[in-house]
Design an enzyme around this catalytic site. Sequence first.
Site, PDB file in Angstrom:
ATOM      1  N   LEU A  37      -8.449 -48.404  -8.981  1.00 47.98           N
ATOM      2  CA  LEU A  37      -9.389 -49.237  -8.247  1.00 47.98           C
ATOM      3  C   LEU A  37      -8.689 -50.553  -7.942  1.00 47.98           C
ATOM      4  CD1 LEU A  37     -12.742 -48.780 -10.253  1.00 47.98           C
ATOM      5  CD2 LEU A  37     -12.148 -47.750  -8.054  1.00 47.98           C
ATOM      6  N   ASP A  38      -8.998 -51.156  -6.802  1.00 41.61           N
ATOM      7  CA  ASP A  38      -8.436 -52.456  -6.484  1.00 41.61           C
ATOM      8  C   ASP A  38      -8.826 -53.471  -7.549  1.00 41.61           C
ATOM      9  OD1 ASP A  38      -7.415 -51.398  -4.153  1.00 41.61           O
ATOM     10  OD2 ASP A  38      -9.106 -52.054  -2.914  1.00 41.61           O
ATOM     11  N   LYS A  39      -8.036 -54.508  -7.674  1.00 44.96           N
ATOM     12  CA  LYS A  39      -8.262 -55.536  -8.694  1.00 44.96           C
ATOM     13  C   LYS A  39      -9.703 -56.021  -8.701  1.00 44.96           C
ATOM     14  CE  LYS A  39      -7.070 -60.334  -9.773  1.00 44.96           C
ATOM     15  NZ  LYS A  39      -6.263 -61.523  -9.391  1.00 44.96           N
TER      16      LYS A  39
END
Length: 365
Positions: free
Chosen positions: A132-134
């Site tokens: 997942l993106d940050k």
Amino acid sequence: MIHKNISEEQNNSRLDQAATSIFKDYSRSQIQRWILQGNLLVNGEILKAKDKVHTGDEISLDPIFENRVSWDGEDIPIQIFHEEEDFLIVNKSPGLVMHPGAGCHDGTLANALAFHFPDLKKLPRCGIVHRLDKDTSGLLVIAKNEKFRNFFVNKLQEREVFKQYEALVVGQVIGSFSIDDPIERDPRNRVKMRVAELGRDALSHISLIKFYEGYSHISIEIETGRTHQIRVHLSNQKLPIIGDSLYNPRNLIAKNTPENLITYIQNFPRQALHASKIRFPALKGDSFFEFEDKRWFRTGDQGAFDADGYLTLTGRLKEIINRGGEKISPLEVDEVLMDHPGIVQVVTFAVPHKKLGEDVAAAVV
């Protein structure tokens, strides 16, 4: 991160052979170590050194050397949503990077996993099998052994893993629709992706959950897992995600938004995107595992916003705050809940809940 594409000459080659040809500054043994560690990805996914690659595949290399990053365990709190013999389900908080790499040498989810589950240090990336993106929160599968890790990676490649997200976007979504637009890396800004005719196929299915006078709470199912797929698709449809600094840098405001909510929305600290549901086959038998985080955003028990941006409390919010039908500002809701020890998940309209580290764009419980 270095990004390259497989040429026609390298079509149907082993991954390690093709990568060694592309990244001539590194030895084949170093390339193979990076593949094993998860630092060399194909189309954003972890493959084996012997797997075949094809024309147009994107190779992403994070050339990490031992003295640059730390995979040591760190006492970072993480929420274990569910645990089985072969895997964990982690509910990742926003702001947490997945693993050490260029620009982030420690303080990551991988470091937290290594601390809380030391045996995971035996696995590449401490068992992390997808990303997942940050600043995206939500459910992640973490492998606890090599057998399950290989099984799950294969199921990702075979598109047998179902992923569903929820987001809050600027604009009105009516009913359901699909976005079938190819995506490629933006040559003018290598951090971003863009919709492009010659890009890799990307398919997203969008459904409205509830409309809020200029803003839509939506569900997104993805059949492919391209980098930034949901964020790019929605931005290209003129439905930017609230708080997305990369694809909605001006943090657009819907027409007729009350003045006292504009500041909250414009200062929203992360993209309002949450991985709410995941389903995948069981390692044994014909059954499936399915996990859903229903607490991130609920529309049943909440306050109603008036034209001036104030809440009239209803449902459980009314019980918790105990102020009858009195109107209250979103900021006051947040301040009251900060001191309430029994709250599991309550946040206010576009205000980060400091105690819980969670945020969405409506008052919910």
